[in-house]
Design an enzyme around this catalytic site. Structure first.
Site, PDB file in Angstrom:
ATOM      1  N   ASN A  35     -23.885  -2.133-105.231  1.00 24.32           N
ATOM      2  CA  ASN A  35     -23.609  -3.547-104.980  1.00 24.32           C
ATOM      3  C   ASN A  35     -24.578  -4.101-103.941  1.00 24.32           C
ATOM      4  O   ASN A  35     -24.857  -3.447-102.937  1.00 24.32           O
ATOM      5  CB  ASN A  35     -22.173  -3.715-104.478  1.00 24.32           C
TER       6      ASN A  35
ATOM      7  N   SER B 179     -19.587  -4.612 -99.133  1.00 21.21           N
ATOM      8  CA  SER B 179     -18.830  -4.705 -97.883  1.00 21.21           C
ATOM      9  C   SER B 179     -19.423  -3.828 -96.783  1.00 21.21           C
ATOM     10  O   SER B 179     -19.188  -4.089 -95.609  1.00 21.21           O
ATOM     11  CB  SER B 179     -17.364  -4.332 -98.113  1.00 21.21           C
TER      12      SER B 179
ATOM     13  N   HIS C  64     -25.667   2.225-100.808  1.00 21.46           N
ATOM     14  CA  HIS C  64     -24.883   3.355-101.337  1.00 21.46           C
ATOM     15  C   HIS C  64     -24.685   3.203-102.826  1.00 21.46           C
ATOM     16  O   HIS C  64     -24.548   2.100-103.336  1.00 21.46           O
ATOM     17  CB  HIS C  64     -23.527   3.470-100.631  1.00 21.46           C
TER      18      HIS C  64
HETATM   19  P1  DGP Z   1     -19.256  -1.781-101.293  1.00 14.57           P
HETATM   20  O1  DGP Z   1     -18.169  -2.783-101.558  1.00 14.57           O
HETATM   21  O2  DGP Z   1     -20.133  -1.571-102.495  1.00 14.57           O
HETATM   22  O3  DGP Z   1     -20.041  -2.137-100.040  1.00 14.57           O
HETATM   23  O4  DGP Z   1     -18.514  -0.415-101.029  1.00 14.57           O
HETATM   24  C1  DGP Z   1     -18.212   0.115 -99.775  1.00 14.57           C
HETATM   25  C2  DGP Z   1     -17.275   1.269-100.005  1.00 14.57           C
HETATM   26  O5  DGP Z   1     -17.203   2.011 -98.809  1.00 14.57           O
HETATM   27  C3  DGP Z   1     -15.840   0.850-100.345  1.00 14.57           C
HETATM   28  O6  DGP Z   1     -15.529   1.334-101.654  1.00 14.57           O
HETATM   29  C4  DGP Z   1     -14.984   1.536 -99.298  1.00 14.57           C
HETATM   30  C5  DGP Z   1     -15.919   2.544 -98.682  1.00 14.57           C
HETATM   31  N1  DGP Z   1     -15.707   2.786 -97.264  1.00 14.57           N
HETATM   32  C6  DGP Z   1     -15.699   1.843 -96.272  1.00 14.57           C
HETATM   33  N2  DGP Z   1     -15.514   2.430 -95.074  1.00 14.57           N
HETATM   34  C7  DGP Z   1     -15.423   3.760 -95.325  1.00 14.57           C
HETATM   35  C8  DGP Z   1     -15.241   4.892 -94.466  1.00 14.57           C
HETATM   36  O7  DGP Z   1     -15.119   4.815 -93.241  1.00 14.57           O
HETATM   37  N3  DGP Z   1     -15.185   6.125 -95.080  1.00 14.57           N
HETATM   38  C9  DGP Z   1     -15.328   6.261 -96.436  1.00 14.57           C
HETATM   39  N4  DGP Z   1     -15.261   7.509 -96.937  1.00 14.57           N
HETATM   40  N5  DGP Z   1     -15.513   5.217 -97.260  1.00 14.57           N
HETATM   41  C10 DGP Z   1     -15.558   3.983 -96.703  1.00 14.57           C
END
Ligand code: DGP
Length: 115
Positions: free
Chosen positions: A88, A96, A101
């Site tokens: 994204n 977000s 990633h």
């Molecule tokens: P995006 O919306 O594409 O930016 O996805 C960000 C993703 O990151 C979302 O699916 C939740 C994940 N995420 C956010 N904070 C953390 C964290 O502290 N640990 C892990 N394992 N995932 C996280």
């Protein structure tokens, strides 16, 4: 490392994660809020905010992320049933976390949305 970047803190081991893969360029770990039975994130150790910031010098790194994501998906048992790789960028894609990633999503029949 970028101050206040959650994923830089995960790379540095300052925030725990359920890691499934690591090498000198990337790490992969389970998403904290899974949108599918398998939801793994593949991130570079290097901070790149999003695709808008990626440049030609990141070509090999992005290719490495993509190829390793396929192997990680296969190790998670998704090769035959299939999976989605999603990256994204920006508000309309609902990005977000601004550390680039790849999402690996699978384990059920996915909808047209993220999961
Ligand atoms: P995006 O919306 O594409 O930016 O996805 C960000 C993703 O990151 C979302 O699916 C939740 C994940 N995420 C956010 N904070 C953390 C964290 O502290 N640990 C892990 N394992 N995932 C996280």
């Amino acid at each position: 490392m970028v101050q206040d970047c959650i994923f830089c803190k995960i790379v540095a081991g300052e925030i725990p994660s359920k890691q499934v893969y690591a090498d000198d360029l990337i790490i992969a770990f389970h998403d904290i809020s899974p949108q599918a039975p398998t939801h793994i994130l593949v991130i570079p150790r290097k901070h790149i905010s999003d695709m808008n910031e990626a440049s030609a010098e990141d070509q090999a790194l992005l290719g490495h992320m993509m190829l390793r994501a396929g192997e990680i998906a296969a190790e998670a048992g998704l090769a035959e049933s299939g999976y989605r790789l999603a990256l994204n960028t920006g508000p309309d894609a609902r990005q977000s976390v601004f550390h680039i990633h790849l999402h690996i999503l699978g384990g059920r029949r996915l909808t047209g949305q993220m999961g």
